[in-house]
Every structure is written in C-alpha cells, then in structure tokens.
Design a protein around this motif. Structure first.
Motif, short mmCIF file in Angstrom:
data_model
loop_
_atom_site.label_atom_id
_atom_site.label_comp_id
_atom_site.label_asym_id
_atom_site.label_seq_id
_atom_site.Cartn_x
_atom_site.Cartn_y
_atom_site.Cartn_z
N ASN A 190 0.83 -1.21 0.00
CA ASN A 190 0.00 0.00 0.00
C ASN A 190 0.87 1.26 0.00
O ASN A 190 0.57 2.25 -0.69
CB ASN A 190 -0.93 0.00 1.21
CG ASN A 190 -2.00 -1.08 1.13
OD1 ASN A 190 -2.33 -1.55 0.03
ND2 ASN A 190 -2.53 -1.48 2.27
N MET A 191 1.93 1.23 0.78
CA MET A 191 2.83 2.39 0.84
C MET A 191 3.51 2.61 -0.51
O MET A 191 3.65 3.74 -0.98
CB MET A 191 3.88 2.16 1.93
CG MET A 191 4.78 3.34 2.19
SD MET A 191 5.77 3.08 3.68
CE MET A 191 4.48 3.14 4.93
N ARG A 192 3.87 1.53 -1.13
CA ARG A 192 4.51 1.62 -2.45
C ARG A 192 3.56 2.22 -3.48
O ARG A 192 3.93 3.07 -4.28
CB ARG A 192 4.96 0.22 -2.88
CG ARG A 192 5.67 0.13 -4.21
CD ARG A 192 5.99 -1.32 -4.47
NE ARG A 192 6.49 -1.55 -5.80
CZ ARG A 192 6.59 -2.75 -6.35
NH1 ARG A 192 6.23 -3.83 -5.65
NH2 ARG A 192 7.06 -2.89 -7.57
N ALA A 193 2.29 1.79 -3.43
CA ALA A 193 1.30 2.32 -4.36
C ALA A 193 1.06 3.80 -4.11
O ALA A 193 0.89 4.58 -5.06
CB ALA A 193 -0.01 1.54 -4.21
N ARG A 194 1.09 4.21 -2.85
CA ARG A 194 0.85 5.61 -2.51
C ARG A 194 1.99 6.50 -3.00
O ARG A 194 1.78 7.65 -3.37
CB ARG A 194 0.68 5.73 -1.00
CG ARG A 194 0.32 7.14 -0.52
CD ARG A 194 0.06 7.15 0.96
NE ARG A 194 -1.13 6.42 1.30
CZ ARG A 194 -1.19 5.41 2.17
NH1 ARG A 194 -0.11 5.02 2.80
NH2 ARG A 194 -2.32 4.79 2.42
N MET A 195 3.21 5.96 -3.02
CA MET A 195 4.38 6.77 -3.35
C MET A 195 4.75 6.73 -4.83
O MET A 195 5.48 7.59 -5.30
CB MET A 195 5.59 6.29 -2.53
CG MET A 195 5.49 6.57 -1.05
SD MET A 195 6.75 5.66 -0.11
CE MET A 195 8.24 6.10 -0.99
N ARG A 196 4.28 5.73 -5.55
CA ARG A 196 4.72 5.55 -6.93
C ARG A 196 4.38 6.77 -7.78
O ARG A 196 3.23 7.20 -7.87
CB ARG A 196 4.07 4.30 -7.54
CG ARG A 196 4.58 3.99 -8.95
CD ARG A 196 3.88 2.79 -9.55
NE ARG A 196 4.30 1.56 -8.91
CZ ARG A 196 3.51 0.78 -8.19
NH1 ARG A 196 2.25 1.14 -7.99
NH2 ARG A 196 3.95 -0.33 -7.66
N GLY A 197 5.38 7.33 -8.42
CA GLY A 197 5.17 8.47 -9.30
C GLY A 197 4.87 9.77 -8.60
O GLY A 197 4.57 10.77 -9.26
N ASP A 198 4.97 9.81 -7.29
CA ASP A 198 4.64 11.01 -6.53
C ASP A 198 5.90 11.49 -5.79
O ASP A 198 6.24 11.00 -4.71
CB ASP A 198 3.52 10.71 -5.53
CG ASP A 198 2.92 11.97 -4.93
OD1 ASP A 198 3.66 12.94 -4.73
OD2 ASP A 198 1.70 11.97 -4.67
N VAL A 199 6.59 12.44 -6.37
CA VAL A 199 7.85 12.92 -5.81
C VAL A 199 7.64 13.55 -4.43
O VAL A 199 8.46 13.39 -3.53
CB VAL A 199 8.52 13.94 -6.76
CG1 VAL A 199 9.80 14.50 -6.14
CG2 VAL A 199 8.83 13.27 -8.10
N ALA A 200 6.52 14.26 -4.26
CA ALA A 200 6.25 14.91 -2.98
C ALA A 200 6.12 13.88 -1.86
O ALA A 200 6.64 14.05 -0.76
CB ALA A 200 4.98 15.75 -3.07
N MET A 201 5.42 12.77 -2.16
CA MET A 201 5.26 11.72 -1.15
C MET A 201 6.59 11.01 -0.88
O MET A 201 6.87 10.61 0.25
CB MET A 201 4.23 10.70 -1.63
CG MET A 201 2.79 11.14 -1.49
SD MET A 201 2.30 11.49 0.23
CE MET A 201 2.38 13.28 0.22
N GLN A 202 7.40 10.87 -1.89
CA GLN A 202 8.72 10.26 -1.69
C GLN A 202 9.58 11.13 -0.78
O GLN A 202 10.28 10.62 0.10
CB GLN A 202 9.39 10.04 -3.05
CG GLN A 202 8.70 9.00 -3.92
CD GLN A 202 9.16 9.03 -5.36
OE1 GLN A 202 10.16 9.67 -5.69
NE2 GLN A 202 8.43 8.35 -6.23
N CYS A 203 9.53 12.43 -0.97
CA CYS A 203 10.27 13.35 -0.10
C CYS A 203 9.72 13.31 1.33
O CYS A 203 10.48 13.35 2.30
CB CYS A 203 10.19 14.78 -0.65
SG CYS A 203 11.06 15.01 -2.21
N GLU A 204 8.39 13.23 1.45
CA GLU A 204 7.77 13.13 2.76
C GLU A 204 8.19 11.84 3.46
O GLU A 204 8.46 11.82 4.67
CB GLU A 204 6.24 13.15 2.61
CG GLU A 204 5.47 13.15 3.93
CD GLU A 204 5.71 14.42 4.73
OE1 GLU A 204 5.91 14.29 5.96
OE2 GLU A 204 5.72 15.51 4.14
N PHE A 205 8.29 10.76 2.69
CA PHE A 205 8.72 9.47 3.22
C PHE A 205 10.12 9.59 3.81
O PHE A 205 10.38 9.13 4.93
CB PHE A 205 8.68 8.44 2.09
CG PHE A 205 9.23 7.10 2.46
CD1 PHE A 205 8.41 6.13 3.03
CD2 PHE A 205 10.56 6.78 2.22
CE1 PHE A 205 8.92 4.88 3.36
CE2 PHE A 205 11.07 5.54 2.54
CZ PHE A 205 10.24 4.58 3.11
#
Length: 429
Positions: A132-147
C-alpha cells in the motif's frame, strides 16, 4: 444538507470521534487531547493505545497541520451528494497522484503516510502495508520526499534487517517476502542526495539489499540493483560510497549476479556498478580478483554479443590487468586470450582499442609464454597484423606495432603460423 462521514484520519483512535484538538505522542500517533489525557492521567497508563509501545515521555505535541486540515474540511462542509467538491473517504484511499492536486489533499496524504510509517513496524501484515505504501508513493515525488523526511528509510531498513534475520533463522518465507517488498519501496526513491544515500548505506539497509541481489526473486533483484545503481551514481558527500560498505560483500553480490542467467537489464547495471567499485575503491581491484572476478568476466566476454557489454567487460579486464595479480589470473584462464581476440575488428572501434590495451598489458608489460602461445593459436596475432591495414587511432596503431615487434620473434617459431604473416613480421623487424 447532510455532512458526509469524516475521513478515518480525522478520528481519534481512542474515541473514534472527530478530533477537536489533535496532539501527537512520542510514538508518532495522533489522538484527541481529551482522550489521550484521560488514557495517560486518568487511567495511569504509560503506553501508546494504538501500538501499545511504551511512551518515552508524556509530552503531547499539538498537530497543527492536521488541525488545519480538519478545520478546512469542516469549513467546506462537503455534501455527500457532491463527491467531486471535496476529498471524500474513497478518494483518500487512493494513491496520492490520483488525488486532485490541492493543498488539502496533499496534507491529507502526507499525514496518512506518516501514520502508516508509525504502525509499519508493529503490524503483522507488513507485506500488505508495504504494498500500500509503495502504491501511494509511486510516481509522486512529494510523497517520496515526505517518506524520507519522516524517517521512512530508517524504518524500512529496520524492517528489512529484522525480516532477513527471521527468514535466515527459521526459513520464514513470509519474512523474506517482506524484505523484498521493503526493497521495492526503497527502489522508488530518487536517492539523488548524499543524505538519502547515507541512510541507505547504513548496515541495516545495505546488508539486506546485498542479500537480495544474491538470492532474491527476479523482481527483488531488479529492485536491489536499482538501489545500488542509484547509490553508485549519487555517491556520498566525499564521493566514495564504497568506504561505507563491505567491498567484499558488494563484489561477491555483483559477481554472483553476473554468473547467473539474468536479464540483460540486470547484467548491464551490475557491470556499471562493478566498474564504479573497482574505480573508486583503493582495494577494489585486488578484492575483485580475490573473489574470482577475472574468471566471471572472461566467461561473460566469451559469450557476449552486445557491443556495450563487451566494451564494459574489456574496460574491467584492462583495469584488472594493470596489477600483477590480474595479469596472472588472465594468463591462467584458458579462454581469456580467445575471448579478447574475438572482439577485435568485430564489436566496435572502442572494443578493438580496449582489446589491444588488454593484450599489451599481458604480452608486453609482463609477458608469459602461455599468453604469447595463445595469441598465436587463437588468431589474436593475425588480427593485430590486420589492424595495421585499417584506419585506427594513432595510439592503438603504435601499441600494435610495438607489440608485434617485441614478440614477433617468438611467434614466428610456430609452424602453424601462416607463412605470409611470417614474412610480414620480418618487414616489421
């Protein structure tokens, strides 16, 4: 007009009611102040209700971001019949890049990610949570930075280390699957800055990544290779990421991967990283030879059909043959000269130049009778003479002429050596 049900994120985990004054405890979970104060001070408990972890302290930190999001949601008063006018519960369950790019949706998704990270280590359903976390972050640079900023790399690293230990101790397949899924999450990250690279190079993280390179599934090995490739490309603050790892382990993992029947993509990236390790690390060439790099590379070159792979393998051989141990290992392999000779005048101009440099190192810098004999028997000498008749860079032509002049007397003694080439050798004397 009827208000829709509030998103689950807005509800206090204790009372399950909309939070009026959200506060965060030391474990990172957010509660409504009234409920958590009753839990701690009224009931005398010193644990986090959601995770049951002991509280490091009883300090309650106001969660101003979530408070603003809740107030904004209340102000908008989104009607249940107009799902498009506000972020509904169904939208909140979707990956971030599917949401409308509004400040509200971004704050909600960031809060969801932080909450998911808090419970990730405690949940028994780690594989599902990581997916689920991977799906939420895929293609989303902002979420990757938040992670990354929320300690996601450290959290996932601990999960990988624990999962690898559990799978090794009891053969727990589900634990190893969790390790693979955690690597898939890390593979999404850009890892373009020294800080992120440094976190991934921590033992808890890089150790399992190397293990996945050796014995992970095909997909897991790709993810692990993606991580290592990004580390290699980014480096660290001082430019030498190999100083942060056990070079032996990295080299063994890469060579084992190259020895297996793997995809072209994996082999290509493994060669790139191997080049980087041998170039950066002071002990890289010696360590690579100790773990059998010469044997693996010669076997690969003998079967190589692609130009890029052949060029990189030849470059690796050239670097390894600069040291005495490398030249000795090259001479001891029965296919080494034949594999190098095969690439000359066939793959590319660069491959030919590199092949000449390799042969120069093993036949002039420190010649051995076996290498000189193999050069005659495999046709390498004939190809060197052929190079003198075609357009080649001056340095390559000069190196070829000197090689032939220095060793021509030895090569002429072989009865299998063509008479016309023997006469040509005399002209070069």
């Amino acid at each position: 007009m009827e208000m829709e049900e509030p998103p689950h994120l807005f509800l206090c985990p204790i009372s399950m009611e909309l939070m009026d004054d959200p506060v965060t405890v030391s474990t990172g979970v957010t509660y409504d102040r009234r409920s958590i104060e009753q839990w701690i001070f009224g009931c005398g408990r010193a644990t986090c209700p959601a995770t049951m972890q002991p509280l490091a302290n009883i300090e309650l930190t106001p969660n101003h971001t979530l408070k603003r999001v809740i107030d904004s949601w209340l102000d908008r008063g989104s009607p249940s019949t107009s799902a498009s006018s506000s972020p509904s519960t169904s939208l909140l369950s979707s990956p971030a890049h599917d949401l409308a790019a509004t400040p509200l949706s971004r704050m909600l998704e960031a809060e969801r990610l932080r909450s998911a990270l808090v419970g990730l280590e405690e949940t028994p359903f780690k594989v599902t949570a990581l997916k689920n976390m991977r799906a939420r972050m895929r293609g989303d640079v902002a979420m990757q930075c938040e992670f990354v900023s929320s300690g996601g790399i450290q959290t996932v690293g601990r999960i990988m280390a624990q999962a690898l230990a559990e799978s090794g101790a009891g053969g727990d397949f589900s634990a190893f699957t969790a390790c693979e899924e955690a690597a898939a999450v890390l593979a999404l990250l850009p890892l373009a800055d020294a800080a992120s690279v440094g976190l991934v190079l921590a033992p808890d993280c890089i150790g399992p990544v190397m293990a996945l390179l050796q014995r992970g599934s095909a997909e897991a090995r790709l993810h692990a290779m993606d991580i290592v490739t990004k580390i290699s490309s980014a480096g660290t603050g001082d430019g030498d990421w190999t100083a942060c790892v056990e070079v032996d382990d990295v080299l063994k993992s890469l060579l084992e991967l190259l020895s297996d029947e793997v995809s072209t993509r994996l082999r290509s990236r493994a060669l790139d990283v191997l080049l980087d390790v041998i170039e950066r690390s002071r002990v890289g060439p010696a360590k690579a030879l100790e773990v059998g790099a010469m044997h693996v590379l010669v076997e690969l070159l003998a079967d190589a059909d692609g130009r890029r792979d052949a060029e990189r393998i030849l470059l690796l051989l050239k670097r390894l043959c600069k040291c005495p141990e490398g030249r000795l290992a090259f001479a001891e392999h029965d296919l080494s000269v034949a594999a190098v000779a095969k690439t000359m005048l066939r793959m590319s101009e660069l491959a030919t130049q590199l092949a000449v440099k390799v042969l120069w190192l093993v036949s002039v810098v420190a010649p051995s009778e076996k290498v000189l004999e193999d050069m005659v028997l495999t046709g390498a000498v004939a190809k060197l003479l052929g190079l003198l008749h075609v357009e080649t860079p001056p340095a390559t032509k000069q190196r070829t002429v000197r090689m032939v002049r220095i060793n021509g007397g030895y090569w002429r003694q072989y009865t299998c050596f063509p008479s016309d080439l023997r006469d040509y050798l005399r002209l070069l004397d």
